[in-house]
Scaffold this motif. Structure first.
Motif, PDB file in Angstrom:
ATOM      1  N   THR A 112      -0.462  -5.825  -7.197  1.00 41.74           N
ATOM      2  CA  THR A 112      -0.875  -4.427  -7.185  1.00 41.74           C
ATOM      3  C   THR A 112      -2.301  -4.365  -6.661  1.00 41.74           C
ATOM      4  O   THR A 112      -3.205  -4.970  -7.230  1.00 41.74           O
ATOM      5  CB  THR A 112      -0.793  -3.832  -8.604  1.00 41.74           C
ATOM      6  N   VAL A 113      -2.499  -3.636  -5.562  1.00 43.81           N
ATOM      7  CA  VAL A 113      -3.771  -3.688  -4.846  1.00 43.81           C
ATOM      8  C   VAL A 113      -4.380  -2.298  -4.642  1.00 43.81           C
ATOM      9  O   VAL A 113      -3.723  -1.268  -4.813  1.00 43.81           O
ATOM     10  CB  VAL A 113      -3.574  -4.350  -3.463  1.00 43.81           C
ATOM     11  N   VAL A 114      -5.652  -2.322  -4.279  1.00 47.48           N
ATOM     12  CA  VAL A 114      -6.362  -1.118  -3.848  1.00 47.48           C
ATOM     13  C   VAL A 114      -7.087  -1.448  -2.559  1.00 47.48           C
ATOM     14  O   VAL A 114      -7.445  -2.603  -2.312  1.00 47.48           O
ATOM     15  CB  VAL A 114      -7.390  -0.639  -4.896  1.00 47.48           C
ATOM     16  N   ALA A 143      -2.048   0.350  -6.652  1.00 45.27           N
ATOM     17  CA  ALA A 143      -2.448   0.424  -8.056  1.00 45.27           C
ATOM     18  C   ALA A 143      -2.488   1.869  -8.545  1.00 45.27           C
ATOM     19  O   ALA A 143      -2.546   2.109  -9.748  1.00 45.27           O
ATOM     20  CB  ALA A 143      -3.818  -0.221  -8.244  1.00 45.27           C
ATOM     21  N   TYR A 144      -2.445   2.842  -7.618  1.00 45.25           N
ATOM     22  CA  TYR A 144      -2.483   4.261  -7.976  1.00 45.25           C
ATOM     23  C   TYR A 144      -1.146   4.925  -7.683  1.00 45.25           C
ATOM     24  O   TYR A 144      -0.495   4.618  -6.680  1.00 45.25           O
ATOM     25  CB  TYR A 144      -3.574   4.981  -7.184  1.00 45.25           C
ATOM     26  N   GLY A 191      -0.954   2.198 -12.505  1.00 52.54           N
ATOM     27  CA  GLY A 191      -0.155   3.419 -12.552  1.00 52.54           C
ATOM     28  C   GLY A 191      -0.945   4.668 -12.876  1.00 52.54           C
ATOM     29  O   GLY A 191      -0.371   5.666 -13.329  1.00 52.54           O
ATOM     30  N   THR A 192      -2.261   4.650 -12.674  1.00 53.85           N
ATOM     31  CA  THR A 192      -3.074   5.842 -12.907  1.00 53.85           C
ATOM     32  C   THR A 192      -3.190   6.627 -11.603  1.00 53.85           C
ATOM     33  O   THR A 192      -2.640   6.241 -10.568  1.00 53.85           O
ATOM     34  CB  THR A 192      -4.471   5.455 -13.409  1.00 53.85           C
ATOM     35  N   TYR A 193      -3.909   7.764 -11.667  1.00 55.79           N
ATOM     36  CA  TYR A 193      -4.100   8.612 -10.496  1.00 55.79           C
ATOM     37  C   TYR A 193      -5.529   8.477  -9.999  1.00 55.79           C
ATOM     38  O   TYR A 193      -6.475   8.577 -10.777  1.00 55.79           O
ATOM     39  CB  TYR A 193      -3.803  10.075 -10.837  1.00 55.79           C
ATOM     40  N   LYS A 194      -5.647   8.228  -8.679  1.00 55.86           N
ATOM     41  CA  LYS A 194      -6.984   8.142  -8.109  1.00 55.86           C
ATOM     42  C   LYS A 194      -7.660   9.505  -8.131  1.00 55.86           C
ATOM     43  O   LYS A 194      -8.856   9.628  -8.402  1.00 55.86           O
ATOM     44  CB  LYS A 194      -6.909   7.607  -6.675  1.00 55.86           C
ATOM     45  N   VAL A 236       0.667   2.542  -0.482  1.00 59.63           N
ATOM     46  CA  VAL A 236       0.221   1.329   0.206  1.00 59.63           C
ATOM     47  C   VAL A 236       1.450   0.632   0.770  1.00 59.63           C
ATOM     48  O   VAL A 236       2.343   0.250   0.012  1.00 59.63           O
ATOM     49  CB  VAL A 236      -0.543   0.383  -0.737  1.00 59.63           C
ATOM     50  N   ALA A 237       1.486   0.483   2.085  1.00 61.07           N
ATOM     51  CA  ALA A 237       2.596  -0.211   2.733  1.00 61.07           C
ATOM     52  C   ALA A 237       2.280  -1.697   2.852  1.00 61.07           C
ATOM     53  O   ALA A 237       1.144  -2.073   3.159  1.00 61.07           O
ATOM     54  CB  ALA A 237       2.853   0.382   4.115  1.00 61.07           C
ATOM     55  N   SER A 238       3.274  -2.527   2.608  1.00 62.47           N
ATOM     56  CA  SER A 238       3.072  -3.978   2.696  1.00 62.47           C
ATOM     57  C   SER A 238       2.599  -4.389   4.074  1.00 62.47           C
ATOM     58  O   SER A 238       1.768  -5.299   4.221  1.00 62.47           O
ATOM     59  CB  SER A 238       4.374  -4.707   2.350  1.00 62.47           C
TER      60      SER A 238
END
Length: 298
Positions: free
Chosen positions: A192-194, A152-153, A204-207, A158-160
């Motif tokens: 889309t995950v965290v 999400a960031y 599509g934001t920045y953490k 993030v790898a599947s």
């Protein structure tokens, strides 16, 4: 007496010979004809369990194995001939025959034979952990191979494989397949995950805000003793040049408010290493300094 008895015996012998020969000694012997009747008995078909919900190809094999002659038709309004992968929705069993009404693979059975074709709908899985989201989607009819994961960031990878190894550690924040959409063969979705449970307000934001190219660092803290004297002189000087230069224009880069940048102002990450003209026409550069990223004349 003897002659009379002999005459009687002769008459009796002639009568007996006549009876044995059928009366006409010249008649030919009769042929004997034997008639045979053949009766064909058809075996009663075995009792066959219902094939509703199974694939048409498997239902046909089961019918043939039980002694039935199977046939099939499209159970929806379409005219496409049923394939072996279609699902049996209706069956009409006769004596030795069975007719199946089937629909396309993955489709829902109509309420009645010949009704409109419908498809399962995608559920809303946002807010659920990845494991439960996948379970809900596959239960609705989506292939597990059509489900993928993404971060999400923008600044977090993030790898599947990581998500699939620990599906309960990731939360679904957004889904590409909208809830209520038809799930047809080949339908795919991206979740889309965290890691954890804290989702961003938008995808599509920045953490880390400092990784955003448009981020402008705040001014560093000034020493209270030297800041008053230098700040006063600097503020007056730049204020004068700013007032003079604003009317000249000609700057390539402008602030969010639409103004030209001035030497001494903080510059954003995305401008680091770039140059532009100030309002007075002089070239200024965005550089890293001890007091932060600022626009400089050199």
């Amino acid at each position: 007496m003897t002659r009379g008895r002999s005459a009687v015996l002769g008459v009796l012998a002639v009568a007996l010979l006549g009876a044995c020969s059928g009366g006409d000694p010249r008649a030919e012997p009769r042929e004997t004809v034997t008639a045979t009747a053949t009766t064909t008995v058809t075996a009663k078909p075995e009792r066959m369990p219902s094939q509703k919900g199974t694939r048409l190809g498997e239902a046909r094999k089961a019918a043939e194995a039980a002694g039935y002659t199977p046939s099939a038709h499209n159970a929806s309004k379409g005219d496409t001939d049923p394939a072996g992968s279609w699902t049996v929705c209706f069956e009409d069993i006769g004596y030795g025959t069975v007719d199946y009404g089937a629909v396309e693979e993955g489709a829902l059975c109509p309420k009645k034979d010949g009704g409109p074709l419908t498809w399962p709908k995608a559920p809303d899985v946002t807010g659920a952990v990845y494991a439960k989201a996948v379970t809900a989607l596959t239960k609705a009819g989506l292939s597990e191979g059509g489900i993928s994961a993404d971060s999400a960031y923008k600044d977090v990878t993030v790898a599947s494989a990581d998500v699939e190894d620990d599906p309960d550690d990731y939360t679904v924040c957004f889904q590409s397949l909208k809830a209520g959409s038809d799930i047809k063969p080949g339908t795919k979705t991206k979740l889309t995950v965290v890691e954890g449970s804290s989702c961003p307000s938008a995808k599509g934001t920045y953490k880390d805000r400092t990784n955003d190219p448009s981020y402008t660092p705040p001014a560093p803290a000034r020493d209270s003793g030297s800041g008053d004297s230098s700040g006063g002189s600097t503020g007056g000087g730049s204020g004068g040049s700013g007032d003079t230069g604003q009317g000249a224009g000609g700057c390539e880069l402008t602030s969010p408010a639409g103004n030209c940048y001035r030497a001494g102002q903080f510059c954003a990450n995305k401008h680091l290493g770039m140059q532009t003209h100030d309002a007075g026409g002089r070239i200024i550069y965005c550089k890293e300094r001890a007091d932060g990223q600022r626009w400089n004349y050199s």
